[in-house]
Design an enzyme around this catalytic site. Structure first.
Site, PDB file in Angstrom:
ATOM      1  N   SER A  34       0.817  -1.211   0.000  1.00  0.00           N
ATOM      2  CA  SER A  34       0.000   0.000   0.000  1.00  0.00           C
ATOM      3  C   SER A  34       0.852   1.263   0.000  1.00  0.00           C
ATOM      4  CB  SER A  34      -0.937  -0.009   1.203  1.00  0.00           C
ATOM      5  OG  SER A  34      -0.197  -0.124   2.401  1.00  0.00           O
ATOM      6  N   CYS A  35       2.143   1.115   0.301  1.00  0.00           N
ATOM      7  CA  CYS A  35       3.052   2.261   0.279  1.00  0.00           C
ATOM      8  C   CYS A  35       3.155   2.828  -1.141  1.00  0.00           C
ATOM      9  CB  CYS A  35       4.453   1.860   0.728  1.00  0.00           C
ATOM     10  SG  CYS A  35       4.581   1.536   2.487  1.00  0.00           S
ATOM     11  N   VAL A  36       3.578   4.094  -1.211  1.00  0.00           N
ATOM     12  CA  VAL A  36       3.756   4.741  -2.502  1.00  0.00           C
ATOM     13  C   VAL A  36       5.205   5.196  -2.632  1.00  0.00           C
ATOM     14  CG1 VAL A  36       3.278   6.947  -3.645  1.00  0.00           C
ATOM     15  CG2 VAL A  36       1.401   5.456  -3.045  1.00  0.00           C
ATOM     16  N   GLY A  98       0.766   1.866  -4.002  1.00  0.00           N
ATOM     17  CA  GLY A  98      -0.615   2.106  -3.608  1.00  0.00           C
ATOM     18  C   GLY A  98      -1.533   0.935  -3.886  1.00  0.00           C
TER      19      GLY A  98
END
Lengths: 166, 201
Positions: A34-36, A98
């Site tokens: 989910s990190c960008v 994401g």
């Protein structure tokens, strides 16, 4: 343009920014869920930076350039590359990550962090009048992103697929 | 809040968490044993506090392929539980569950995935029951979600959720043994601050 096969890999961990202008360096954010990751590259000076942000918006009291958050992390990334001589108007900007790792489950509503991270990246970059030249965002697969200082090439690896350039 | 969370893990709390890890994992093994109808024992249960930034490295590196089984906990105490195992270990566990010789399972199809989800469900529930009983509180796990992906991506969920809470997570480890076959299990338990306070009380 010469292809760089493998260089000196600099891992960009969770909530970190790494910058370089050494042609042998490769900035790598491993296993983005989910990190960008936001990558910037100035083709003239070769100043290159990569942000690995965890959450969309900084909380009250956090450093305005805190790399843990997408909004403040982008501010921190820009300041750091500008200090190294990059010019904002020349920057090639790309956004990766994401993903929604829990796409098929009942947690989706509560934990839509991937989508919120993407939205925060787009809003922050657009507020700074920075055009995003390429994106690989969303979905439900983890990604590793590499950004090559030598030529600004960026590629994305997903388990079970070919690594592809962005 | 971070300072409180870290300071809360003093020596006494650490000992208590070790005991709970041991009880929880043993209880989880009993649940698993009754599911597959075989004797499952637990070796070397342990609990320790780990900085969020180190968890990917401990689970085999952020890009290595892993299986994560994720549960949310609600009730008097709340938090998250994640079981993480390297992909090859998940294949071994699938063999062990289905009583196949090691090396039989080469990929995770829907049957293997649902078997692993059931492992998450059972171990999570039994583990939680042991803790709830000791603390005399009510705690319920959500249905499990199974993810197969890069370690870093799987762990992003817990990192993102505790990003606003604390900088450390509780790691409980144990080894499940069936005859001479063993599978390591890592539970990442992320209690919210109120739960941590309940542990410490």
């Amino acid at each position: 343009m010469e292809a760089v096969i493998e260089g000196n890999s600099l891992a960009v961990g969770l909530g970190e920014i790494k910058v370089s202008r050494e042609p042998g360096d490769v900035l790598v954010a491993y296993g983005l869920g989910s990190c960008v990751a936001v990558g910037v590259y100035d083709p003239l000076t070769r100043v290159t930076g990569l942000l690995h942000a965890v959450l969309p918006e900084r909380t009250n009291g956090a450093d305005p350039q805190c790399p843990k958050y997408v909004d403040s992390g982008i501010a921190g990334l820009l300041q750091t590359v500008e200090q190294l001589g990059a010019l904002r108007s020349r920057l090639v900007v790309r956004v990766v990550g994401g993903a929604n790792m829990l796409a098929l489950s009942s947690f989706k509503q509560a934990l839509n962090i991937g989508e919120r991270n993407i939205a925060a990246a787009r809003a922050t970059l657009s507020g700074l009048r920075l055009r995003v030249s390429a994106e690989e965002v969303g979905g439900n697969k983890g990604r590793t992103v590499r950004l090559y200082v030598a030529n600004g090439r960026m590629n994305v690896r997903v388990l079970g697929s070919e690594t592809r350039d962005l | 809040m971070n300072a409180t969370a870290t300071a809360g893990f003093d020596e006494r709390l650490h000992d208590l968490l070790r005991i709970m890890a041991s009880e929880g994992i043993r209880n989880a093994a009993d649940g698993l044993a009754s599911m597959i109808g075989a004797t499952i024992t637990v070796a070397d249960p342990d609990a320790r506090l780990v900085p969020i930034s180190e968890i990917a490295a401990l689970a085999g590196g952020p890009e290595s392929e892993a299986v994560g089984i994720y549960l949310q906990v609600t009730g008097d105490i709340s938090g998250q539980i994640m079981l993480v195992m390297p992909y090859p270990k998940a294949l071994e566990l699938a063999d062990l569950l289905m009583d196949e010789p090691p090396g039989t399972t080469t990929q995770l199809g829907s049957i293997e995935r649902s078997a692993l989800a059931e492992v998450g469900n059972l171990t999570g529930t039994f583990f939680l029951n042991a803790i709830a009983k000791r603390l005399k509180v009510d705690a319920r796990p959500s249905p499990p979600a199974v993810m197969v992906d890069m370690v870093g991506a799987v762990l992003d969920i817990i990192v993102a959720v505790c990003g606003g809470v604390g900088e450390h997570v509780l790691l409980m480890q144990g080894q499940l043994m069936r005859d001479d076959r063993a599978v390591d299990l890592d539970f990442w338990v992320i209690p919210d601050p109120a739960t941590l306070a309940a542990f410490a009380a």
